[in-house]
Scaffold this motif. Structure first.
Motif, PDB file in Angstrom:
ATOM      1  N   ASP A  31       0.604  -1.145  -0.050  1.00  0.00           N
ATOM      2  CA  ASP A  31      -0.027   0.115  -0.041  1.00  0.00           C
ATOM      3  C   ASP A  31       0.942   1.315   0.048  1.00  0.00           C
ATOM      4  O   ASP A  31       2.092   1.286   0.319  1.00  0.00           O
ATOM      5  CB  ASP A  31      -0.883  -0.120   1.182  1.00  0.00           C
ATOM      6  CG  ASP A  31      -0.275  -0.006   2.468  1.00  0.00           C
ATOM      7  OD1 ASP A  31       0.969  -0.086   2.645  1.00  0.00           O
ATOM      8  OD2 ASP A  31      -0.885  -0.324   3.541  1.00  0.00           O
ATOM      9  N   GLY A  32       0.304   2.466  -0.157  1.00  0.00           N
ATOM     10  CA  GLY A  32       1.015   3.759  -0.191  1.00  0.00           C
ATOM     11  C   GLY A  32       1.897   4.092   1.041  1.00  0.00           C
ATOM     12  O   GLY A  32       2.840   4.629   0.961  1.00  0.00           O
ATOM     13  N   SER A  33       1.342   3.502   2.213  1.00  0.00           N
ATOM     14  CA  SER A  33       2.320   4.095   3.435  1.00  0.00           C
ATOM     15  C   SER A  33       3.448   3.310   3.496  1.00  0.00           C
ATOM     16  O   SER A  33       4.511   3.740   4.051  1.00  0.00           O
ATOM     17  CB  SER A  33       1.125   3.684   4.605  1.00  0.00           C
ATOM     18  OG  SER A  33       0.950   2.385   4.880  1.00  0.00           O
ATOM     19  N   ASP A  34       3.384   2.095   2.891  1.00  0.00           N
ATOM     20  CA  ASP A  34       4.841   1.391   3.062  1.00  0.00           C
ATOM     21  C   ASP A  34       5.595   2.055   1.979  1.00  0.00           C
ATOM     22  O   ASP A  34       6.826   2.005   2.333  1.00  0.00           O
ATOM     23  CB  ASP A  34       4.589  -0.017   2.609  1.00  0.00           C
ATOM     24  CG  ASP A  34       3.965  -0.914   3.585  1.00  0.00           C
ATOM     25  OD1 ASP A  34       4.045  -0.680   5.008  1.00  0.00           O
ATOM     26  OD2 ASP A  34       3.236  -1.783   3.265  1.00  0.00           O
ATOM     27  N   VAL A  35       5.347   2.339   0.542  1.00  0.00           N
ATOM     28  CA  VAL A  35       6.270   3.104  -0.144  1.00  0.00           C
ATOM     29  C   VAL A  35       6.683   4.353   0.304  1.00  0.00           C
ATOM     30  O   VAL A  35       7.906   4.482   0.249  1.00  0.00           O
ATOM     31  CB  VAL A  35       5.400   3.214  -1.538  1.00  0.00           C
ATOM     32  CG1 VAL A  35       6.312   4.069  -2.461  1.00  0.00           C
ATOM     33  CG2 VAL A  35       4.921   1.877  -2.102  1.00  0.00           C
ATOM     34  N   GLN A  36       5.653   5.069   1.141  1.00  0.00           N
ATOM     35  CA  GLN A  36       6.241   6.387   1.737  1.00  0.00           C
ATOM     36  C   GLN A  36       7.163   6.212   2.722  1.00  0.00           C
ATOM     37  O   GLN A  36       8.180   7.039   2.838  1.00  0.00           O
ATOM     38  CB  GLN A  36       4.882   6.968   2.241  1.00  0.00           C
ATOM     39  CG  GLN A  36       3.871   7.675   1.021  1.00  0.00           C
ATOM     40  CD  GLN A  36       4.697   8.718   0.069  1.00  0.00           C
ATOM     41  OE1 GLN A  36       5.504   9.261   0.520  1.00  0.00           O
ATOM     42  NE2 GLN A  36       4.454   8.509  -1.100  1.00  0.00           N
ATOM     43  N   SER A  37       7.233   5.283   3.643  1.00  0.00           N
ATOM     44  CA  SER A  37       7.930   4.929   4.581  1.00  0.00           C
ATOM     45  C   SER A  37       9.303   4.585   4.161  1.00  0.00           C
ATOM     46  O   SER A  37      10.408   5.004   4.570  1.00  0.00           O
ATOM     47  CB  SER A  37       7.419   4.078   5.620  1.00  0.00           C
ATOM     48  OG  SER A  37       7.543   2.619   4.996  1.00  0.00           O
TER      49      SER A  37
END
Length: 112
Positions: free
Chosen positions: A3-9
């Protein structure tokens, strides 16, 4: 699927690591001035090595000249070449020192 939060982190972690890798650590003048400083900068190391090389060249030229005068060898050309190498190395060192002193004075005279 991520998901987007994993990529952002992951991106934030990579950016933080990049900043740490490119950050220049401040160096005090004491670290540069001390010959045995363990955390010497690459510039200080290069300068120290260059000065040692010039010193070694001068010692070698002096030893060859003394040996020639004492009659230990008859290589006048080699002795003169070593003396000229020593002279050129010393003149280059002197010019570099003068340039560094001039740059330091220019920086110190800059208005804040």
């Amino acid at each position: 699927m991520a998901d987007g939060s994993d990529v952002q982190s992951v991106l934030q972690t990579l950016r933080a690591l990049q900043q740490q890798a490119t950050r220049i650590a401040p160096v005090s003048t004491q670290e540069i001035a001390q010959p045995g400083a363990p955390a010497a900068t690459p510039f200080a190391n290069q300068l120290r090595e260059a000065l040692q090389a010039v010193n070694n060249t001068q010692k070698e030229a002096s030893a060859l000249a003394d040996g020639f005068v004492r009659g230990e060898h008859k290589d006048l050309v080699g002795t003169m070449v070593a003396a000229q190498k020593s002279s050129v190395a010393f003149q280059a060192t002197l010019a570099t020192r003068n340039r560094l002193v001039s740059a330091y004075q220019d920086i110190m005279n800059m208005p804040i």
